[in-house]
Design an enzyme around this catalytic site. Structure first.
Site, mmCIF file in Angstrom:
data_model
loop_
_atom_site.group_PDB
_atom_site.id
_atom_site.type_symbol
_atom_site.label_atom_id
_atom_site.label_comp_id
_atom_site.label_asym_id
_atom_site.label_seq_id
_atom_site.Cartn_x
_atom_site.Cartn_y
_atom_site.Cartn_z
ATOM 1 N N TRP A 179 3.684 -0.116 0.141
ATOM 2 C CA TRP A 179 3.991 -0.651 -1.191
ATOM 3 C C TRP A 179 5.267 0.005 -1.684
ATOM 4 C CZ3 TRP A 179 4.259 2.223 -5.846
ATOM 5 C CH2 TRP A 179 4.628 1.438 -6.946
ATOM 6 N N GLU A 232 1.395 -4.508 0.458
ATOM 7 C CA GLU A 232 0.823 -4.740 -0.875
ATOM 8 C C GLU A 232 1.895 -5.327 -1.800
ATOM 9 O OE1 GLU A 232 -0.411 -1.061 -2.716
ATOM 10 O OE2 GLU A 232 -1.387 -2.060 -4.402
ATOM 11 N N LYS A 284 3.241 -6.928 -5.668
ATOM 12 C CA LYS A 284 3.080 -6.584 -7.079
ATOM 13 C C LYS A 284 3.923 -7.523 -7.929
ATOM 14 C CE LYS A 284 3.108 -2.539 -10.115
ATOM 15 N NZ LYS A 284 2.896 -1.097 -10.148
ATOM 16 N N ASP A 306 -3.942 -5.945 -4.572
ATOM 17 C CA ASP A 306 -4.409 -4.990 -5.586
ATOM 18 C C ASP A 306 -4.681 -5.851 -6.810
ATOM 19 O OD1 ASP A 306 -4.072 -3.365 -8.009
ATOM 20 O OD2 ASP A 306 -3.433 -1.741 -6.689
ATOM 21 N N HIS A 355 -2.255 -6.343 -9.746
ATOM 22 C CA HIS A 355 -0.877 -6.738 -9.459
ATOM 23 C C HIS A 355 -0.568 -8.210 -9.668
ATOM 24 C CE1 HIS A 355 0.140 -2.938 -6.931
ATOM 25 N NE2 HIS A 355 -0.361 -2.669 -8.119
ATOM 26 N N HIS A 388 -7.094 -3.430 -2.777
ATOM 27 C CA HIS A 388 -7.112 -2.243 -3.615
ATOM 28 C C HIS A 388 -7.936 -2.628 -4.825
ATOM 29 C CE1 HIS A 388 -3.430 0.454 -2.459
ATOM 30 N NE2 HIS A 388 -4.401 0.490 -1.571
ATOM 31 N N ASP A 435 -1.254 -3.408 -15.371
ATOM 32 C CA ASP A 435 -1.718 -2.711 -14.163
ATOM 33 C C ASP A 435 -1.992 -1.249 -14.499
ATOM 34 O OD1 ASP A 435 -2.212 -2.140 -11.482
ATOM 35 O OD2 ASP A 435 -0.113 -1.655 -11.098
ATOM 36 N N ASP A 486 -4.593 0.675 -13.954
ATOM 37 C CA ASP A 486 -5.377 1.490 -13.024
ATOM 38 C C ASP A 486 -6.501 2.284 -13.685
ATOM 39 O OD1 ASP A 486 -4.307 1.089 -10.233
ATOM 40 O OD2 ASP A 486 -2.438 1.512 -11.284
ATOM 41 N N ASP A 544 -8.196 2.094 -5.767
ATOM 42 C CA ASP A 544 -6.869 2.546 -6.224
ATOM 43 C C ASP A 544 -6.827 2.561 -7.749
ATOM 44 O OD1 ASP A 544 -4.240 3.207 -6.601
ATOM 45 O OD2 ASP A 544 -3.444 1.248 -6.049
HETATM 46 C C1 RNT Z 1 1.043 0.775 -7.343
HETATM 47 C C2 RNT Z 1 0.195 0.386 -6.176
HETATM 48 C C3 RNT Z 1 0.002 1.451 -5.126
HETATM 49 C C4 RNT Z 1 -0.228 2.825 -5.725
HETATM 50 C C5 RNT Z 1 -0.581 3.880 -4.729
HETATM 51 C C6 RNT Z 1 -0.537 5.246 -5.315
HETATM 52 O O1 RNT Z 1 1.052 -0.147 -8.323
HETATM 53 O O2 RNT Z 1 -1.025 -0.095 -6.612
HETATM 54 O O3 RNT Z 1 -1.034 1.083 -4.292
HETATM 55 O O4 RNT Z 1 -1.214 2.791 -6.717
HETATM 56 O O5 RNT Z 1 0.224 3.747 -3.629
HETATM 57 ZN ZN ZN Z 2 -2.554 -0.463 -5.160
#
Ligand code: RNT
Ligand code: ZN
Length: 416
Positions: free
Chosen positions: A183, A224, A226, A257, A260, A284, A292, A294, A324
């Site tokens: 990523w 990945e 985004k 993810d 994203h 993820h 995003d 998290d 994640d």
């Molecule tokens: C970032 C991505 C990625 C990170 C990690 C730490 O938006 O989701 O996966 O969270 O690599």
């Molecule tokens: Zn991620």
């Protein structure tokens, strides 16, 4: 009533719907999730690189974060002791362990810098996954694998190749294939003049990384995508279309993810679309709140819907599950435990659904009955089956595990 008696009642109630709770427990106990190491220290890593960049952010300053490899591993152990089943640890390249005081640059990291992780994994009989770190570094400021400066781009290509070597080492040593996820945060804050150039450079960089020659039975490379990040709101080179096209054209694994995408898009709807074309996909699992962000994964509608898609498409061996998220405002070990258990609870709930019957109702256009049944099964005693699953794994069921967090906080975290 004892747990066993409660389970017996639950078993009978599910049997009325044709569901075998013992089979569901067995299936769940075989699911391994890749737990991200970076929840334990707010994505800081061990390079003393200072600021977290790349548009990802942690907020909060709950005491007790792990500062050293020993502390992080101790915390991971504590979390695993409260999560049923056997899981992998997902390590980032910025978590190398440097004992002689010098920290190599990202293009010079080598397997030996990750030997303590391998030892940790081997002692516990678990696998490791890996990620190149394309953020929190001075050379990442204006792009990594898309950088127009060839010297900087080469640096990051070398980093990618170094990470493939470390992933091979992980797989060889642990006996479990290693998933290596790429990523990059590259993009622009404001309207770009050239959207294609960076993407062409990204494609070339990836081709050069993958062209290093590696053992595909050992390393599963994922990419990945985004939609945007803080600071790169107008354009992200590694968009969904780019990442998916790249993955399918090169035979690597696309990773989604669920933080994203635009907020009205849901990954639960994308899983089946990707399964039509890809032998394997990766996730993820996270929770974005308005962006995003998290947040810690919960047993919520979208997590459930995603896991339903994995289970009812018979894709438990095709969807690689990883977590994640990073929350620094609550106990970090509890954050791991709650998130991992939430994924497992969602899987269990899906395994306990009359999926065949529901599909039949859809195919025979009985939509009223379908809606009724989808709603009715929500109130079946999934919690009693969950507690049985935990008991069989020798792990405290709900609420009871928190006592251990409290004690760990007082005896271990308070000393940091
Ligand atoms: C970032 C991505 C990625 C990170 C990690 C730490 O938006 O989701 O996966 O969270 O690599
Ligand atoms: Zn991620």
């Amino acid at each position: 009533m004892t747990q066993k008696e409660l389970y017996q009642i639950a078993k009978e109630r599910y049997a009325q719907y044709g569901i075998d709770t013992d089979a569901a427990i067995d299936a769940l106990s075989k699911v391994s999730i890749s737990m991200h190491c970076w929840q334990g220290d707010d994505v800081k890593g061990f390079e003393n690189s200072g600021e977290l960049t790349g548009g990802i952010q942690t907020t909060g300053n709950y005491p007790g974060a792990a500062y050293t490899p020993e502390q992080l591993m101790q915390d991971i152990d504590k979390a695993f002791s409260l999560i049923p089943g056997k899981h992998k640890v997902n390590v980032h390249a910025c978590y190398g362990i440097y004992t002689d005081g010098t920290i190599p640059d990202r293009d010079a990291i080598r397997p030996e810098h990750f030997e303590p992780w391998v030892r940790f994994a081997k002692e516990r009989g678990i696998g490791l996954d890996f990620n190149p770190t394309y953020f929190s570094h001075p050379l990442a400021e204006n792009g990594t694998l898309t950088n127009p400066n060839e010297e900087i781009r080469d640096f990051w290509i070398r980093h990618g190749i170094a990470c493939i070597r470390i992933s091979e080492y992980f797989a060889r040593e642990t006996g479990f294939p290693c998933l290596m996820n790429i990523w990059i945060p590259d993009g622009f804050k404001d309207v770009p003049a050239d959207r294609m150039g960076p993407r062409m450079r990204y494609m070339d960089s990836l081709d050069r990384i993958l062209g290093c020659g590696y053992d595909k039975t050992l390393v599963n490379v994922t990419i990945e995508s985004k939609v945007f990040g803080i600071g790169v709101e107008s354009y992200t080179a590694g968009s969904a279309e780019f990442a998916l096209s790249y993955a399918t054209s090169r035979g690597i694994v696309p990773l989604m993810d669920n933080g994203h995408y635009h907020p009205t898009e849901v990954v639960s709807d994308k899983i089946s679309a990707l399964l039509c074309f890809n032998p394997k996909i990766a996730l993820h699992v996270t929770r974005g709140v308005r962006w995003d962000s998290d947040h810690v994964v919960r047993y919520d509608d979208e997590t459930l819907e995603m896991m339903k898609e994995v289970v009812r498409n018979d894709a438990l061996d095709r969807v690689i599950l990883a977590t994640d998220y990073f929350d620094a405002s609550i106990n970090r070990i509890a954050a791991w435990v709650i998130g991992m258990r939430s994924v497992q609870k969602s899987l269990l709930s899906s395994l306990l659904s009359p999926n065949k019957k529901l599909k039949e109702l859809q195919d025979t256009l009985q939509f009223t009955e379908l809606m009724m049944l989808q709603e009715e099964i929500k109130f079946l005693p999934v919690g009693d089956v969950w507690n049985e699953f935990c008991a069989r794994a020798g792990i405290a069921g709900d609420a009871a595990w928190f006592e251990e967090i409290r004690e760990y906080e007082q005896t271990v975290l308070a000393e940091r």
